[in-house]
Write an enzyme that holds these catalytic residues in place. Structure first.
Site, short mmCIF file in Angstrom:
data_model
loop_
_atom_site.label_atom_id
_atom_site.label_comp_id
_atom_site.label_asym_id
_atom_site.label_seq_id
_atom_site.Cartn_x
_atom_site.Cartn_y
_atom_site.Cartn_z
N THR A 228 -48.78 -49.08 -0.59
CA THR A 228 -49.75 -50.27 -0.82
C THR A 228 -49.25 -51.57 -0.13
O THR A 228 -47.89 -51.63 0.00
CB THR A 228 -49.89 -50.49 -2.19
OG1 THR A 228 -48.81 -51.44 -2.86
CG2 THR A 228 -50.18 -49.58 -3.21
N ASP A 229 -50.05 -52.40 0.36
CA ASP A 229 -49.60 -53.81 0.70
C ASP A 229 -49.13 -54.33 -0.60
O ASP A 229 -49.48 -54.13 -1.67
CB ASP A 229 -50.57 -54.47 1.40
CG ASP A 229 -50.04 -55.83 2.01
OD1 ASP A 229 -49.03 -56.04 2.00
OD2 ASP A 229 -50.98 -56.12 3.07
N TRP A 230 -48.16 -55.43 -0.63
CA TRP A 230 -47.52 -55.86 -1.59
C TRP A 230 -48.59 -56.66 -2.70
O TRP A 230 -49.14 -57.57 -2.37
CB TRP A 230 -46.63 -56.89 -1.32
CG TRP A 230 -44.98 -56.37 -0.93
CD1 TRP A 230 -43.91 -56.68 -1.70
CD2 TRP A 230 -44.64 -55.09 -0.37
NE1 TRP A 230 -43.13 -55.97 -1.54
CE2 TRP A 230 -43.36 -54.90 -0.44
CE3 TRP A 230 -45.43 -54.37 0.59
CZ2 TRP A 230 -42.67 -53.92 0.09
CZ3 TRP A 230 -44.60 -53.35 1.12
CH2 TRP A 230 -43.47 -53.14 0.83
#
Length: 805
Positions: A228-230
């Protein structure tokens, strides 16, 4: 599964623990089984491993690393081998800092020139972006670590990026927004992919079964990890089912518990978790092999020289009236512009690199052979007007033969999390240009910015050299081109429109509330300008040289196009020859031309070379929405070889047999798309294209705010506390900009204002969990005291938890 026996030895709790981070940048380990944690670091154009407490906004200084030119810059080189070389050096530096996964490259399309993160992306063309990215990936992974291609996918605006719903038709999604990722997976063989924050057609990308299972895992046969993106995880169970291995950063075990409960309740099968664990273990074990060898420090000076070489090959000469460049020997030069002394060499936000060395223009003149008679800043970097600086600059300009004017965009204008407000250069810089022109018309502008800008003032310039964001050695590279030591060979990887209003997505960017509609369809960048016959300032693929090239003798076969290329000038140089195709059939709407190949060739003065650009599996294909497959339309195709999309030098035709697929469209119902004039498509026609009603794009202000609503929506909240908080945020943003703290103001917008409520739990590393967030939402929705009690109760419960003791 490769690690079946090892996975059998794990408890359910251990397997679940691997699915989210240990902290902000590291993954979990299981010591008893010899499973170590991985370190992930930002690194599109240089390693950003922070020396102190980790954050994702670029606030804390990173360990020194080579700052290479940004992706937007290197794309102008059109040199896959150069991209691979950059990747090799990035990989080497990653190893020196004990990084397992380098978070890059970014291959999102430049749908709109105002996207704040365009400096991190390659191009408006998916073929060019994909090929350059594949080179980077091969280079990075040649050292044994992993690249992580991002952001998958259709993440083309920064405003509300964590909540926006991208409404796009399937053909556009496949041909424009997925093709670069496809090339990165199939040709680059990336080991990791980062999912984007946004939704696509109503479903978060991280949970989108069509994207993650049907296309990525199914059609492309991708075996690597999805990260995932952060803070980009919405529903952890839905993400796991879609095949997402790793949620970052840590959630302090909260989502691990969700996984455990889902398996125990039968909501998901444990085999789904096992498959994800297996893929994550493969990434862990393969990327740690390199660290079993002796540690080697990288050669700082050598990497700096490479960064300079990359910048030299990526700089674009846009104008050269009267052949003012290269500068003639003995010319007295006035250096004007703040960016000359304090170089603008990289973007801002999560990609900030702490350079090992930093060249500044004023320090490099002695070796360039250019005679500088002095320097004046001329303007205030962040836009404030200063008449005295202009007067001093004009005084210096009167004494010079030539003015080198360094202008561009500042660091806080181009940053992730925010989109630009306009395509203009700041007004105080244009006032300086106008004043200089009245005293000395021999002006050469050196542009420093990572994205396209309007240039209504270009007639007052004799030459324009665009350095983009050239990294730590960019200043010296520019001087070497100005002096003639290097012949410029860069060409634009994006179109420069005359005005922002001319862009195809002008009426549909950005999405301000619930969704953004990609009504222009496949017509982005040059695909639109060429097809709709819209004049541009500089076309895609454009760039001048100090020599000239002649194209001749084209021959087309079923395998590719062969032609002769002669350097007809007096200077050795490199030319970027571009292959475009155009389908002559009018049964299926298509752009007038599409890039399908390119090559960069060095040719000595007077020399002729025979060049071949091969066809591949993407040359003639289009995506058919009826068959849900890539098809080939039977037709005659025009094969065009040119120096830019608007400068075709030789062409021929070839007949290609088709796959016999049924026609996917009703021509009468989609007249805008058949004409290519798609910058203002009606909602009714767009609905006919996508085959369904578009969702309501406005917030429903009557509903209570929930997890996926943003802090910005507190302006409509029932709770006075929430509305007050909203106005305090707006005031803080205004006040910080007023006192010149624009960078801090930007952080408020990207990390608070546009943050969905769930992001509070997802990016705080477990400090605020979802039950506590429920209390906050009660307060926001008008139940202040009930919410406060709930919040405090859940906080106490969390503090008393065994995990927090």
């Amino acid at each position: 599964m490769k690690y079946r026996e090892l996975i059998k030895k794990m408890t359910l709790e251990e397997k679940a623990s691997l699915m989210s981070g240990k902290d902000f940048w590291q993954t979990q380990e299981i010591e008893r089984l010899g499973i170590n944690s991985m370190f992930l670091a930002d690194g599109p154009h240089g390693i950003r491993k922070q020396a102190v407490a980790a954050d994702h906004l670029g606030l804390n200084v990173g360990i020194p690393a080579t700052c290479f030119p940004t992706a937007a810059t290197v794309a102008n080189s059109w040199n896959e081998e150069l991209g691979e070389r950059v990747g090799e050096y990035l990989g080497e530096e990653a190893i020196s800092q004990k990084v397992n996964v380098l978070l890059g490259p970014g291959v999102n399309m430049k749908r709109n020139p105002l996207c704040g993160r365009n400096f991190q992306y390659y191009s408006e063309d998916p073929y060019l972006a994909g090929k350059m990215a594949a080179g980077y990936i091969r280079g990075i992974q040649s050292h044994g670590i992993s690249a992580c291609v991002k952001h998958f996918c259709a993440n083309n605006q920064e405003e509300r990026r964590m909540a926006i719903d991208t409404i796009v038709d399937e053909r556009t999604l496949r041909e424009i927004y997925l093709t670069a990722f496809e090339i990165a997976v199939k040709e680059g063989r990336t080991r990791a992919i980062m999912s984007s924050y946004n939704m696509i057609n109503g479903t978060y990308t991280n949970e989108n079964m069509h994207l993650m299972r049907d296309i990525l895992r199914g059609e492309w046969n991708y075996k690597g990890c999805v990260i995932t993106d952060w803070g980009g995880s919405n529903d952890r169970i839905a993400g796991l089912l879609a095949g997402n291995e790793l949620e970052m950063p840590t959630t302090a075990g909260e989502t691990n518990e969700e996984i455990i409960k889902a398996i125990k309740s039968g909501k998901i099968k444990e085999e789904v978790l096992d498959e994800c664990v297996d893929r994550l273990l493969e990434l862990i074990f393969t990327t740690e092999e390199v660290y079993k060898r002796p540690h080697i420090e990288f050669d700082v000076d050598k990497h700096h020289r490479v960064a300079q070489k990359v910048a030299e090959e990526s700089i674009v000469l846009l104008k050269n009236e009267e052949n003012i460049l290269p500068l003639k020997y003995g010319k007295k030069v006035a250096v004007i512009g703040d960016f000359a002394k304090n170089a603008r060499y990289q973007g801002a936000g999560s990609s900030i690199v702490n350079p090992t060395i930093l060249d500044h223009t004023m320090d490099c003149f002695n070796e360039s052979g250019i005679i500088s008679i002095g320097y004046e800043p001329g303007f205030e970097r962040y836009g404030k007007k200063d008449k005295k600086k202009i007067e001093k600059a004009c005084e210096l300009a009167r004494k010079a033969d030539v003015i080198l004017l360094y202008i561009g965009l500042d660091e806080v204008t181009e940053a992730d999390g925010l989109d630009r407000q306009s395509m203009s250069i700041p007004e105080n810089q244009i006032e300086l240009l106008n004043a200089l022109y009245t005293v000395n018309s021999n002006i050469i502008a050196i542009l420093s910015c990572g994205s396209a800008v309007e240039m209504p003032w270009i007639s007052k310039l004799k030459a324009v050299l665009h350095g983009y964001l050239g990294g730590q050695a960019g200043s010296r590279a520019i001087l070497r081109i100005l002096s003639g030591d290097v012949n410029p060979s860069g060409k634009l990887a994006e179109t420069y429109p005359i005005r922002y209003e001319d862009t195809p997505s002008f009426h549909n960017f950005p999405g301000k509330e619930v969704s953004v509609e990609y009504r222009e369809g496949i017509y982005i960048g040059y695909r639109y300008y060429d097809t709709a016959s819209v004049d541009v300032l500089f076309p895609f693929g454009y760039g001048l040289s100090y020599t000239t090239f002649e194209y001749s003798d084209i021959h087309v076969s079923r395998y590719g196009a062969t032609f002769k290329l002669k350097n007809s000038g007096n200077v050795a140089g490199m030319e970027i020859a571009q292959l475009y195709i155009g389908c002559k059939s009018k049964e299926i709407f298509r752009p007038k031309k599409e890039l399908k190949g390119f090559t960069k060739i060095f040719i000595n003065a007077g020399e002729t070379k025979t060049v071949t650009i091969p066809f591949d599996d993407k040359t003639f294909r289009y995506f058919n929405v009826k068959t849900n497959k890539w098809e080939v339309e039977e037709s005659e195709y025009e094969i065009m070889i040119g120096a830019s999309s608007d400068d075709i030098r030789v062409k021929d035709t070839i007949f290609i047999e088709g796959t016999g697929a049924p026609l996917p469209y009703d021509k009468a119902a989609l007249q805008s798309y058949y004409s290519g004039k798609t910058n203002n498509v009606t909602v009714e026609e767009f609905e006919r294209l996508i085959g369904r009603k578009v969702p309501v794009s406005k917030w429903d202000r009557s509903k209570p705010l929930g997890y996926n609503d943003t802090i910005a929506q507190c302006q409509y909240a029932k709770g006075i506390f929430a509305r007050f908080s909203y106005y305090m945020i707006v005031f803080a943003y205004w006040f910080l900009r007023k006192i010149g703290k624009r960078s801090t103001a930007n952080i408020i917008m990207m990390s608070i204002y546009h943050m969905p409520f769930r992001g509070i739990a997802r990016v705080t590393g477990g400090v605020v969990n979802m039950p506590m967030l429920d209390g906050i939402l009660m307060m926001v929705n008008g139940n202040f005291f009930k919410g406060l009690v709930h919040l405090l109760k859940e906080r106490n419960k969390k503090l008393k938890s065994p995990k927090n003791k």
